[in-house]
Design an enzyme around this catalytic site. Structure first.
Site, mmCIF file in Angstrom:
data_model
loop_
_atom_site.group_PDB
_atom_site.id
_atom_site.type_symbol
_atom_site.label_atom_id
_atom_site.label_comp_id
_atom_site.label_asym_id
_atom_site.label_seq_id
_atom_site.Cartn_x
_atom_site.Cartn_y
_atom_site.Cartn_z
ATOM 1 C CG HIS A 136 -1.901 0.967 1.417
ATOM 2 N ND1 HIS A 136 -1.637 2.262 1.793
ATOM 3 C CD2 HIS A 136 -3.249 0.895 1.249
ATOM 4 C CE1 HIS A 136 -2.781 2.937 1.859
ATOM 5 N NE2 HIS A 136 -3.773 2.132 1.533
ATOM 6 C CG ASP A 213 0.406 -2.513 5.887
ATOM 7 O OD1 ASP A 213 -0.541 -2.695 6.668
ATOM 8 O OD2 ASP A 213 0.324 -1.795 4.870
ATOM 9 C CD GLN A 216 -7.138 -4.523 3.685
ATOM 10 O OE1 GLN A 216 -8.068 -5.293 3.890
ATOM 11 N NE2 GLN A 216 -7.315 -3.229 3.513
ATOM 12 C CE LYS A 239 -7.472 -0.566 6.225
ATOM 13 N NZ LYS A 239 -8.148 0.009 5.081
ATOM 14 C CB CYS A 377 -3.721 3.449 -1.471
ATOM 15 S SG CYS A 377 -4.832 4.810 -1.163
HETATM 16 N N1 PMP Z 1 -1.968 -0.683 4.501
HETATM 17 C C1 PMP Z 1 -2.949 -1.423 3.963
HETATM 18 C C2 PMP Z 1 -2.642 -2.788 3.458
HETATM 19 C C3 PMP Z 1 -4.238 -0.904 3.878
HETATM 20 O O1 PMP Z 1 -5.207 -1.632 3.322
HETATM 21 C C4 PMP Z 1 -4.490 0.392 4.370
HETATM 22 C C5 PMP Z 1 -5.868 0.986 4.287
HETATM 23 N N2 PMP Z 1 -6.422 0.928 3.013
HETATM 24 C C6 PMP Z 1 -3.437 1.096 4.934
HETATM 25 C C7 PMP Z 1 -2.191 0.534 4.987
HETATM 26 C C8 PMP Z 1 -3.630 2.466 5.504
HETATM 27 O O2 PMP Z 1 -4.465 2.391 6.627
HETATM 28 P P1 PMP Z 1 -4.964 3.733 7.330
HETATM 29 O O3 PMP Z 1 -5.607 4.545 6.239
HETATM 30 O O4 PMP Z 1 -5.950 3.243 8.344
HETATM 31 O O5 PMP Z 1 -3.786 4.404 7.910
#
Ligand code: PMP
Length: 419
Positions: A136, A213, A216, A239, A377
């Site tokens: 991401h 990270d 997910q 999430k 993203c």
């Molecule tokens: N990493 C991953 C794999 C994500 O799916 C997301 C959220 N789409 C993020 C990071 C960022 O999370 P946040 O917007 O809650 O900081």
């Protein structure tokens, strides 16, 4: 534990009344343009059950005060509940100590904390940071900022046509200059579950710390940071049926202690004079200012809610939805699933020949179906598949098969409208 850190296929879902669980979620009663809401945007943010809404209301109506600063009743309650939330997270990820859990504003904030706290102190010119194509943007951009500040280099693990990491290539990237690995546990764009245990063990042969990270992964997989032996693990509450504005960084105590603070301010200090500030101990060293107290307590309630159902049962149930939806979408001519890894969570990214994903999302919305369209993203993933965007349906345990049927019907409507 297998290479991905989890085996959902072993769990059973028979003893859970999933239809009853749906009734915990008031938002699922919504109608969009007269059509029942079909919420398939869970990978972006999941919905909140009444139990967590009630917990937040209880906090705001009977427990709210600032923490750590006073001896009065409310402050003591709020401080205790905030601490309890930290301990729930400690148990959830099986950290050895509660001080290894830092509250952040989310996954992005947690990664930035590690970049500033660890990266800016320990990464030097010429060093190499390994990331993967699946990351991401949250786990790319901070490291790029660091690399350009320090003169370090980013090296990227490629993926195959199924959206799986090429592990042999990962292993070939290591050398004496490798100083950090940032690794997504589960791809938000494709659902791929990565073999993180194997990858962490390999990095440790070179004494390289690994940040996972888990944004997910935490909603779908059992996380055991001690068994994984990861150095950092991060995710967000929103999430996991929790509130926005809060997330978690797990870090090994020795690393957190060696790191420099990310933000300066109240609570992160032991003493301050104009000549010198002595920092507080962990976790406080990394929690400057008033933390998201209400959200953290809601985060703790979300952990209670999910663990009462059981993450393994959740994953097994979601897998039935994934298998069903995959089979249904594969039967529709012109629909292509992007991301067909052998190990996946319940995420289906797809394209429809001749139709832009934003148009797909717009027409599906008219049927009450919420999917996400765009690059999620994860632009390097889109670049790898040579597409600008996908439509993404991501399932949660409160979704059901009949909703997948609604999606299938919706996709056929989209095709009628545009083709
Ligand atoms: N990493 C991953 C794999 C994500 O799916 C997301 C959220 N789409 C993020 C990071 C960022 O999370 P946040 O917007 O809650 O900081």
């Amino acid at each position: 534990m297998n290479a991905t850190g989890f085996s959902p296929k072993s769990a059973t879902t028979d003893d859970i009344d999933w239809e009853k669980i749906r009734t915990d979620f008031p938002i699922l009663k919504l109608k969009i343009d007269g059509k029942p809401l079909v919420y398939f945007d869970n990978a972006a943010s999941s919905q909140m059950p009444q139990q967590i809404i009630d917990r937040l209301v209880r906090y705001q109506t009977a427990e709210h005060a600032n923490i750590n600063r006073a001896v009065h009743y409310l402050s003591e309650i709020a401080t205790m509940e905030f601490h309890r939330a930290r301990c729930k997270l400690q148990q959830f990820v099986n950290a050895e100590e509660d001080r290894e859990i830092i509250f952040t504003s989310g996954t992005t904030d947690a990664i930035n904390l590690v970049m500033h706290g660890y990266g800016r102190k320990f990464i030097k010119a010429g060093d190499e940071i390994i990331l993967t194509t699946l990351e991401h943007h949250s786990n790319i951009v901070p490291w790029q900022m660091l690399a350009s500040e320090k003169g370090a280099k980013i090296r990227v693990v490629p993926i195959n046509d199924k959206g799986e990491l090429e592990i042999d290539e990962y292993e070939k990237l290591f050398n004496e200059r490798t100083k950090f690995v940032g690794l997504i546990h589960v791809s938000n764009a494709l659902g791929t579950i990565n073999p993180i245990k194997r990858m962490i063990d390999f990095a440790h042969q070179y004494s390289v710390p690994v940040l996972i990270d888990g944004a997910q992964a935490a909603p779908h997989l059992t996380i055991d940071v001690q068994a994984l032996d990861c150095d950092f693990y991060v995710f967000s509450a929103h999430k996991l049926c929790g509130p926005t504005g809060v997330g978690m960084l797990y870090g090994k105590a020795t690393l957190l202690e060696a790191m420099q603070p990310f933000k300066g301010g109240g609570d992160m200090i032991a003493s301050v004079t104009f000549e010198k500030t002595i920092y507080n101990t962990i976790p406080h060293k990394f929690e400057a200012g008033t933390p998201p107290i209400a959200a953290a307590i809601g985060f703790g309630a979300a952990i209670d809610y999910l663990t009462a159902i059981g993450i393994e049962r959740i994953a097994a149930y979601e897998n039935t939805l994934l298998d069903y939806a995959t089979a249904c979408l594969n039967e529709i001519p012109g629909v292509k699933i992007i991301g067909t890894a052998a190990e996946k969570t319940a995420v289906i990214s797809f394209t429809i020949d001749g139709i832009h994903p934003h148009d797909i999302g717009t027409i599906l919305n008219q049927d009450g179906i919420a999917v996400r369209t765009g690059h999620h993203c994860a632009q390097p993933v889109m670049q790898r598949f040579n597409i600008p965007a996908t439509s993404r349906a991501s399932f949660a345990f409160y979704n059901k098969k009949s909703e997948v049927d609604t999606l299938v019907a919706g996709i056929k409507t989209v095709q009628k409208v545009f083709l």
